[in-house]
Motif scaffolding. Structure first.
Motif, PDB file in Angstrom:
ATOM      1  N   UNK B  33      50.908  49.063  43.095  1.00  0.00           N
ATOM      2  CA  UNK B  33      50.049  49.200  41.915  1.00  0.00           C
ATOM      3  C   UNK B  33      48.872  48.237  41.987  1.00  0.00           C
ATOM      4  N   UNK B  34      47.755  48.709  41.492  1.00  0.00           N
ATOM      5  CA  UNK B  34      46.524  47.897  41.530  1.00  0.00           C
ATOM      6  C   UNK B  34      45.805  47.969  40.176  1.00  0.00           C
ATOM      7  N   UNK B  35      44.772  47.153  40.032  1.00  0.00           N
ATOM      8  CA  UNK B  35      43.906  47.276  38.850  1.00  0.00           C
ATOM      9  C   UNK B  35      43.045  48.518  39.067  1.00  0.00           C
ATOM     10  N   UNK B  36      42.932  49.341  38.053  1.00  0.00           N
ATOM     11  CA  UNK B  36      42.080  50.526  38.155  1.00  0.00           C
ATOM     12  C   UNK B  36      40.689  50.114  38.675  1.00  0.00           C
ATOM     13  N   UNK B  37      40.207  50.745  39.750  1.00  0.00           N
ATOM     14  CA  UNK B  37      38.963  50.266  40.389  1.00  0.00           C
ATOM     15  C   UNK B  37      37.774  50.112  39.450  1.00  0.00           C
ATOM     16  N   UNK B  38      37.593  51.032  38.484  1.00  0.00           N
ATOM     17  CA  UNK B  38      36.456  50.907  37.546  1.00  0.00           C
ATOM     18  C   UNK B  38      36.624  49.671  36.660  1.00  0.00           C
ATOM     19  N   UNK B  39      37.879  49.432  36.241  1.00  0.00           N
ATOM     20  CA  UNK B  39      38.149  48.266  35.383  1.00  0.00           C
ATOM     21  C   UNK B  39      37.920  46.973  36.177  1.00  0.00           C
ATOM     22  N   UNK B  40      38.298  47.007  37.442  1.00  0.00           N
ATOM     23  CA  UNK B  40      38.149  45.812  38.273  1.00  0.00           C
ATOM     24  C   UNK B  40      36.664  45.488  38.476  1.00  0.00           C
ATOM     25  N   UNK B  41      35.845  46.552  38.601  1.00  0.00           N
ATOM     26  CA  UNK B  41      34.400  46.318  38.735  1.00  0.00           C
ATOM     27  C   UNK B  41      33.820  45.769  37.426  1.00  0.00           C
ATOM     28  N   UNK B  42      34.321  46.278  36.291  1.00  0.00           N
ATOM     29  CA  UNK B  42      33.868  45.755  34.993  1.00  0.00           C
ATOM     30  C   UNK B  42      34.202  44.269  34.881  1.00  0.00           C
ATOM     31  N   UNK B  43      35.412  43.914  35.301  1.00  0.00           N
ATOM     32  CA  UNK B  43      35.825  42.510  35.271  1.00  0.00           C
ATOM     33  C   UNK B  43      34.944  41.675  36.206  1.00  0.00           C
ATOM     34  N   UNK B  44      34.666  42.226  37.379  1.00  0.00           N
ATOM     35  CA  UNK B  44      33.822  41.510  38.349  1.00  0.00           C
ATOM     36  C   UNK B  44      32.455  41.202  37.744  1.00  0.00           C
ATOM     37  N   UNK B  46      31.657  41.013  34.555  1.00  0.00           N
ATOM     38  CA  UNK B  46      31.813  40.020  33.474  1.00  0.00           C
ATOM     39  C   UNK B  46      31.914  38.612  34.079  1.00  0.00           C
ATOM     40  N   UNK B  47      32.668  38.487  35.172  1.00  0.00           N
ATOM     41  CA  UNK B  47      32.816  37.175  35.819  1.00  0.00           C
ATOM     42  C   UNK B  47      31.505  36.709  36.436  1.00  0.00           C
ATOM     43  N   UNK B  48      30.755  37.651  37.010  1.00  0.00           N
ATOM     44  CA  UNK B  48      29.447  37.298  37.602  1.00  0.00           C
ATOM     45  C   UNK B  48      28.528  36.719  36.533  1.00  0.00           C
ATOM     46  N   UNK B  49      28.534  37.372  35.354  1.00  0.00           N
ATOM     47  CA  UNK B  49      27.669  36.888  34.265  1.00  0.00           C
ATOM     48  C   UNK B  49      28.134  35.508  33.803  1.00  0.00           C
ATOM     49  N   UNK B  50      29.446  35.344  33.693  1.00  0.00           N
ATOM     50  CA  UNK B  50      29.978  34.050  33.252  1.00  0.00           C
ATOM     51  C   UNK B  50      29.597  32.940  34.240  1.00  0.00           C
ATOM     52  N   UNK B  51      29.682  33.265  35.548  1.00  0.00           N
ATOM     53  CA  UNK B  51      29.333  32.271  36.579  1.00  0.00           C
ATOM     54  C   UNK B  51      27.844  31.928  36.534  1.00  0.00           C
ATOM     55  N   UNK B  52      27.014  32.971  36.335  1.00  0.00           N
ATOM     56  CA  UNK B  52      25.565  32.763  36.389  1.00  0.00           C
ATOM     57  C   UNK B  52      25.029  32.094  35.122  1.00  0.00           C
ATOM     58  N   UNK B  53      25.673  32.372  33.989  1.00  0.00           N
ATOM     59  CA  UNK B  53      25.149  31.849  32.720  1.00  0.00           C
ATOM     60  C   UNK B  53      26.220  31.013  32.030  1.00  0.00           C
ATOM     61  N   UNK B  54      26.417  29.851  32.579  1.00  0.00           N
ATOM     62  CA  UNK B  54      27.447  28.966  32.025  1.00  0.00           C
ATOM     63  C   UNK B  54      27.147  28.704  30.556  1.00  0.00           C
ATOM     64  N   UNK B  55      28.133  28.865  29.730  1.00  0.00           N
ATOM     65  CA  UNK B  55      27.937  28.625  28.301  1.00  0.00           C
ATOM     66  C   UNK B  55      27.675  29.888  27.519  1.00  0.00           C
ATOM     67  N   UNK B  56      27.093  30.887  28.161  1.00  0.00           N
ATOM     68  CA  UNK B  56      26.811  32.138  27.448  1.00  0.00           C
ATOM     69  C   UNK B  56      28.097  32.920  27.190  1.00  0.00           C
ATOM     70  N   UNK B  57      28.939  32.985  28.225  1.00  0.00           N
ATOM     71  CA  UNK B  57      30.218  33.683  28.066  1.00  0.00           C
ATOM     72  C   UNK B  57      31.300  32.629  27.908  1.00  0.00           C
ATOM     73  N   UNK B  58      31.898  32.632  26.748  1.00  0.00           N
ATOM     74  CA  UNK B  58      32.884  31.605  26.413  1.00  0.00           C
ATOM     75  C   UNK B  58      34.215  31.884  27.091  1.00  0.00           C
ATOM     76  N   UNK B  59      34.616  33.163  27.093  1.00  0.00           N
ATOM     77  CA  UNK B  59      35.963  33.484  27.568  1.00  0.00           C
ATOM     78  C   UNK B  59      36.032  34.951  27.977  1.00  0.00           C
TER      79      UNK B  59
END
Lengths: 379, 249
Positions: B33-44, B46-59
């Motif tokens: 079993x894996x994370x649904x590929x579309x969901x995994x890309x959405x998570x990716x 979200x993480x990219x934005x969090x990494x690039x804009x520290x403070x903008x994305x809290x959690x």
């Protein structure tokens, strides 16, 4: 007894597989042909934490067990053994050696950047006239009071150019023979170190192998690992763990070739049917599968013993000898199943066969492993 | 901002699909079993934005509707970089069940951005995101192929026929994402895998919902026919085969 992997171990296995397939596969043939070091791939591998994956997190390592390391090594080696050997040398030899036998100051200074992947390490034991016979070290580390003066030549050094931190095994007191040997941590940029040309090898061609010459290289006394004369037991203990890495590498080379041969046998038709349906091919694949399973079990047993802090020297020698010889047999059969296609580069199996050969030679030849194993039978 | 990514637990895309119980259920034996590929890309993304804009994305939180067996998939999301995981303890029987369970939990929390994959790679329903936004009474944007936060405002791009559309929306909203939102999913690092051990994974008991769909039978697609090779000079034979055998012209 439990043969099931933990969720974490499975996650590491999958991460290594994804990395190998996404990153390494795309240019592995080209790098092999050009003997080109995988600079960018190694950087990413280091960022993911694969170079210090078993090191204690307090020294910036991954804190994983040896089982996870075997699983990761197999997956990386299925695709690219040149990168896998770098990973093995860093994890099993250099990092493990400093973490296990280094003092706290050495761990803070040298282990941390190695375990976090910021720096690469190399282990310098082999010499032009001291390969399997590691007691005959000609490289000297003359005691000059506050420092050692290093002179001599080391051969076949993996990561020689890419590494920043060397562990050099050298003779300080020749009259004491192997009890006079020391292990020194040496900064590769020290004055007096020169590298020979990149070795033009049969396989693992993109691994960065050179000879290294030391000419009056000053090494601070505090860079010695352990007490004076601890170098030989240090090297032997370190190589015990190194064998698990190389055994897993050989396992990966074999299983990589097997997976390709199995797939090909179900696609390629001859005499009106897929060649898998010819018993001569199916039986070859059956034999290959059994040997790979045996090899995997030996690797995991040795890793399990190490994780349980039980003696693992004989088990790791068994795994190394069996997997190296098995990889040679399995890759040869894989080339045979591919026929003419197996003999050309684009199908990978000829490269895997060339890579398998080296696993029978380095970090203790198959014959040296048999010495270790047979001696253990008398104990 | 708080981002929630809804993740489905789906069979690895290389799984050989088999059915049981007179072709009324998917045979889960030996399935990875894996994370649904579309969901995994959405998570990716979200993480990219969090990494690039520290403070903008809290959690960043991930949420899954599933039984205990789906927890390794949630842990994988935590290993990749999500901060928290939530598992709603229910079998994801159909899209309405999943959307209802999600809506109940989300309505009690305060997420600014809710991301869903456009579909799951097993049932390909394309339903949960739309249903969820309706149940939550939130705006939704479908087929999102780019997502960014600029000057505190959300910017979304959608693929439309012959071009691309840029959309802005007030928060909170549901973004239904498709491929293109991120290049490729992240590989978890050793540190990430180790850290996932201790990240919070909350289990919430399910509410009673209706299951609106009953699956009558599943059928596998017909095996691919053998490839026929025709001489390039023999166009007549090609046309006849396409007409008489393949019946496509």
């Amino acid at each position: 007894m439990n043969f099931e992997f933990t969720e974490e171990q499975k996650m590491i296995q999958q991460a290594a597989k994804d990395f190998a397939e996404r990153e390494l596969l795309q240019d592995v043939i080209e790098r092999d042909e050009k003997s080109e070091f995988a600079t960018e791939h190694v950087k990413k591998l280091a960022e993911l934490g694969f170079l210090g994956m078993m090191t204690d997190p307090k020294y910036d390592g991954g804190g994983m067990d040896t089982i996870s390391y075997v699983l990761a090594m197999e997956e990386i080696s299925k695709i690219d053994s040149s990168v896998a050997v770098l990973m093995s040398v860093c994890n099993s030899l250099v990092i493990w050696g400093i973490e296990t036998y280094g003092n706290e100051e050495q761990k803070q200074k040298f282990l941390r950047p190695l375990a976090s992947g910021q720096k690469i390490g190399a282990f310098l034991l082999s010499e032009p006239e001291a390969g399997s016979d590691a007691t005959s070290q000609r490289t000297t580390a003359e005691d000059k009071g506050d420092h050692y003066l290093l002179n001599g030549t080391k051969n076949w050094i993996t990561n020689a150019n890419s590494a920043s931190t060397y562990i050099v095994i050298a003779q300080t007191n020749p009259e004491k023979k192997h009890k006079g040997i020391n292990a020194l941590i040496v900064d590769k940029n020290s004055a007096g170190i020169t590298l020979g040309p990149h070795e033009n090898k049969m396989g693992m061609r993109s691994s960065d192998t050179h000879s290294v010459m030391f000419n009056d290289v000053k090494v601070p006394k505090e860079n010695r690992i352990g007490e004076d004369g601890f170098g030989f037991p240090f090297a032997m203990k370190t190589l015990e763990g190194g064998r698990i890495g190389i055994a897993s590498q050989a396992l990966g080379i074999a299983s990589g070739a097997f997976e390709r041969a199995l797939k090909y046998s179900m696609e390629r038709k001859a005499f009106g049917t897929e060649i898998f349906n010819h018993q001569s091919v199916a039986f070859k694949l059956s034999d290959m599968a059994v040997k790979i399973e045996n090899g995997r079990n030996l690797c995991l047993k040795a890793a399990w013993l190490k994780d349980q802090h039980l003696p693992y020297g004989t088990a790791s020698a068994m795994a190394k000898q069996y997997c190296a010889d098995m990889a040679m047999e399995v890759t040869t059969e894989a080339v045979q199943i591919f026929g003419g296609y197996g003999y050309v580069r684009e199908y990978h199996v000829e490269r895997l066969m060339r890579e398998a050969k080296l696993t029978q030679i380095y970090e203790g030849t198959s014959e040296v492993q048999k010495i270790v194993i047979s001696r253990s039978l008398l104990k | 901002m708080k981002i929630l990514v809804c993740i489905s637990n789906v069979p690895d895309t290389t799984t050989k699909i088999k059915f049981t119980d007179n072709n009324t259920a998917f045979d889960q034996a030996g399935v990875q079993w894996i994370i649904n590929p579309w969901d995994e890309l959405a998570l990716t993304r979200a993480l990219d934005i969090k990494d690039a804009q520290a403070g903008m994305v809290e959690e960043i939180t991930v949420i899954n509707v599933g039984l205990a067996a789906t927890e390794p998939t949630i842990r994988k999301a935590l290993a990749i970089g999500a901060d928290k995981g939530i598992r709603i303890n229910a079998e994801p029987k159909d899209a309405f069940t999943v959307a209802s369970q999600l809506a109940d939990v989300i309505s009690k929390e305060s997420f600014d951005i809710i991301l869903c994959g456009i579909e799951s790679s097993d049932s390909n329903g394309n339903n949960v995101g739309g249903m969820l936004s309706e149940l939550l009474d939130m705006p939704s944007v479908s087929s999102v192929s780019h997502f960014d936060i600029k000057d505190g405002k959300v910017e979304l791009k959608r693929e439309i026929d012959g071009g691309q559309e840029t959309v802005s929306t007030p928060i909170p909203f549901v973004g239904i994402v498709q491929k293109g939102i991120a290049k490729e999913p992240r590989i978890p690092s050793m540190r990430g895998i180790m850290g996932a051990r201790t990240k919070p994974l909350q289990v919430i008991e399910a509410i009673q919902t209706e299951t609106l769909t009953e699956f009558a039978t599943y059928d596998l697609p017909k095996p691919k026919a053998a490839c026929k090779k025709i001489d390039p000079d023999n166009v007549k034979e090609l046309v006849q085969l396409l007409h008489n055998e393949a019946k496509v012209i």
